[in-house]
Design a protein around this motif. Structure first.
Motif: not given
Ligand code: NAD
Ligand code: DAU
Length: 331
Positions: A83-87, A197-206, A266-267, A321-331
């Motif tokens: 879905n995120d790619n389709s947006l 990788d020791g990174i905190r999980p990312r939750l969309y919205g609430a 939360h992202v 590369a996946t995380e870089a894409k998410y970071s650009t989209a604010g997720h």
């Protein structure tokens, strides 16, 4: 039986090929896969001796016609699936999910080959969080994202080809899958590999949005049940009563990793984010006698975490590369 599996190097398709090679050794399996960013030849390595892999595009009419003409059954998994790619860029979704399905249907019609179409519960849109209703095959189509709209369109093409041209087709609409070989862009593998990788999980919205989780193996046993026993022209919904909100899933993963329950971020929310999916799979269960086997979600998650820990070489190349894409989209 000569089986053509499109998208067989992706998440669900490769698990389907593994299941088929293991349980139906008499089936001759050909995989047609474009090996996009989401396809990985190494997902088929454990069954390489039992499978012929053709790298090619389902929109390639000549190639599709040739492969379908020498098949008895086509199971169509290939899709742009995120879905995120389709947006960010809807075009590949229109191309693969609509034109690709059309191309397959024309070949199936010409050569009189049995066809099973893999689809998603997202074609029905979403439900309110406090609504006790679930999706059935009578729920009207109401897709929200470019991904789900193109999947809905492809389902309607299949229905039209079945009714107008009499192709021997069935459709299944399944809920959210989890398990081995899922791309790290998707929710559960993203959080598992973040935690490794020791990174905190990312939750969309609430984190309130609800998905109806099913183990990929259960999806695939249901697909074979529909191929074996389903009525032609019918749609079957596949689900295993696995509703959880995203916060619950993240907290279950944090527990598996021995981390505190609030150790996540939360992202930015997804645009048009569907609230809740829920499947009523009674038709599949009562008419065809299918039952899920992986009904303990926590145990399934632990197995999935173990798989990602043991198979870092499989997912690591896609992670940065996946995380870089998410970071650009604010997720
Ligand atoms: P995925 O993205 O992991 O795999 C898709 C596969 O299709 C990849 O191997 C890719 O290389 C291939 N592909 C993409 N475009 C192609 C093209 N033009 N020609 C040939 N191959 C192409 O997807 P997935 O999660 O395994 O989903 C498989 C199917 O199941 C899709 O149709 C999806 O809509 C459906 N589905 C997925 C879920 C889920 O939770 N993942 C749930 C229900 C239904
Ligand atoms: O319902 C079936 C569908 O499930 C399939 O048709 C799709 O192919 C498949 O990708 C999946 O779609 P979702 O959009 O539900 O899955 P995704 O893994 O992208 O997200 C699941 C939920 O988690 C969703 O509510 C968004 C949220 N999410 C996602 C990511 C990547 C987060 O909270 N954080 C994240 O980092």
């Amino acid at each position: 039986m000569r089986l053509l599996v499109t998208g067989g190097a992706g998440f669900i398709g490769s698990n389907f090929v593994h299941l088929t090679a293991r349980e139906r050794p008499e089936v001759e399996i050909t995989v047609l896969d474009a090996l996009t960013y989401a396809g990985d030849e190494t997902s088929l390595a454990p069954v390489a001796d039992s499978v012929r892999l053709v790298q090619g595009d389902i929109t390639d009419g000549k190639l599709v016609d040739r492969l379908v003409s020498t098949s008895d059954l086509v199971v169509h998994f290939a899709a742009e699936s995120h879905n995120d790619n389709s947006l960010a860029n809807p075009w590949p979704f229109v191309q693969t999910n609509l034109i690709g399905t059309y191309t397959l249907l024309e070949a199936v019609r010409k050569h009189g080959v049995r066809y099973h179409h893999i689809s998603t519960d997202e074609v029905y849109g979403d439900l309110e969080l406090d609504d006790p209703a679930k999706f059935t095959d009578a729920t009207p189509y109401n897709p929200s994202s470019p991904y789900s709209a193109t999947k809905a369109g492809s389902d309607l093409l299949v229905r039209a080809w079945a009714r107008s041209f009499g192709i021997a087709a069935t459709i299944s609409n399944c809920s959210n899958n989890y398990g081995p070989y899922q791309h790290v862009e998707k929710f559960i593998p993203r959080q598992i590999t973040n935690l490794i990788d020791g990174i905190r999980p990312r939750l969309y919205g609430a984190g309130e949005n609800v998905r109806d989780w099913i183990h990929v193996e259960d999806h695939n046993t249901a697909v074979w049940t529909i191929i074996d026993k389903g009525r032609l022209g019918e749609t079957y919904l596949i689900g295993a009563d696995g509703e959880k909100n995203n916060l619950e899933v993240v907290q279950a993963l944090l527990e598996v990793f021995g981390r505190p329950a609030d150790d996540f971020d939360h992202v930015t929310d997804r645009a048009g984010h569907d609230l809740r999916y829920a499947i009523d799979s009674q038709k599949l269960r009562t008419e065809l006698g299918w039952e899920p086997r992986f009904t303990d979600f926590k145990a399934g998650l632990v197995d999935t975490v173990d798989w990602y820990k043991a198979n870092e070489a499989w997912w690591r190349p896609a992670k940065a590369a996946t995380e870089a894409k998410y970071s650009t989209a604010g997720h």
